[in-house]
Scaffold this motif. Structure first.
Motif, mmCIF file in Angstrom:
data_model
loop_
_atom_site.group_PDB
_atom_site.id
_atom_site.type_symbol
_atom_site.label_atom_id
_atom_site.label_comp_id
_atom_site.label_asym_id
_atom_site.label_seq_id
_atom_site.Cartn_x
_atom_site.Cartn_y
_atom_site.Cartn_z
ATOM 1 N N ASN A 33 128.637 -68.314 27.077
ATOM 2 C CA ASN A 33 129.401 -67.316 26.322
ATOM 3 C C ASN A 33 128.770 -65.945 26.552
ATOM 4 N N ASN A 35 129.696 -63.057 25.981
ATOM 5 C CA ASN A 35 129.968 -62.040 24.966
ATOM 6 C C ASN A 35 129.249 -62.290 23.648
ATOM 7 N N ASN A 36 128.458 -63.349 23.569
ATOM 8 C CA ASN A 36 127.793 -63.698 22.315
ATOM 9 C C ASN A 36 126.573 -62.806 22.072
#
Length: 241
Positions: A33, A35-36
């Motif tokens: 992920n 964008n985490n």
């Protein structure tokens, strides 16, 4: 949510010195992920522990460019980036980051994060021989006393007493120390006597009484896990010593 757990496992491994395992886990987390924000945070910590400020700087500069300005982690990750800039000798960029994302009226986090990141930036900047921002220090002191009037969280209290020491408010430092010691006697303050002693060391350093500062701070070296947080946050203690 495995990417979230993996990012925190990576941070824990890095704090324990298991840097190879930490690197592998954090790379899996950010790949799962990208964008985490927790993954980006973990990556910054693994880089800090590994002594890779240039890698952290390149990653965070790129990552923050697409993260919402009002996102909870924007201020704190900007603080991580500012440490890289200070270490690289890029004071102008570090100061720009402070004014844009770390200062009280710009930070996107809650009270504890605002106080911790702001106090740490200002103190570490001075230790790196940059000029004191007296107005920022006074504002942080006023905000800390208003937002966190009583002790409770060791990491936040570290930065509150630092703000009080800079202003040379010995009465406030003494009052907070007594409150901490009372909580410790009641079994409600895991940091025990560590932070009251730290406050005395910071106050002595601020007065220029360096022999007293050393006497207070030296016995605390190696025990800062008692206040929680990370080495990125604790290092200002040893840098002061």
């Amino acid at each position: 949510m495995i990417f979230w757990f993996t990012s925190y496992h990576a941070m824990a491994l890095s704090e324990d010195g298991q840097l190879g395992a930490a690197r592998a886990k954090i790379e899996r987390s950010v790949a799962a992920n990208p964008n985490n924000a927790h993954g980006a945070h973990g990556f910054a910590h693994v880089c800090y522990e590994s002594g890779e400020p240039d890698t952290a700087r390149a990653y965070l500069s790129s990552w923050l460019a697409s993260y919402p300005r009002d996102g909870f982690f924007y201020g704190h990750l900007s603080w991580h980036l500012s440490l890289c800039e200070i270490q690289a000798g890029n004071w102008a960029e570090a100061l720009r980051l402070y004014r844009d994302a770390i200062a009280l009226d710009r930070h996107s986090g809650g009270p504890q994060q605002k106080i911790s990141d702001g106090a740490a930036f200002l103190w570490r900047s001075e230790l790196a021989d940059h000029p004191r921002d007296a107005a920022a220090g006074r504002g942080l002191y006023d905000y800390a006393n208003r937002a966190l009037p009583r002790p409770g969280n060791g990491l936040a209290d570290l930065h509150v007493i630092l703000a009080q020491a800079v202003i040379r408010d010995d009465a406030a430092l003494g009052s907070r120390a007594r409150q901490m010691e009372e909580l410790a006697r009641e079994g409600c303050y895991p940091s025990g006597s560590y932070l009251p002693a730290l406050g005395r060391g910071f106050a002595a350093f601020e007065r220029g009484d360096f022999s007293v500062a050393i006497e207070a701070l030296a016995p605390l070296a190696g025990g800062n896990e008692r206040i929680g947080g990370s080495r990125a946050q604790h290092d200002l203690i040893e840098f002061t010593l």
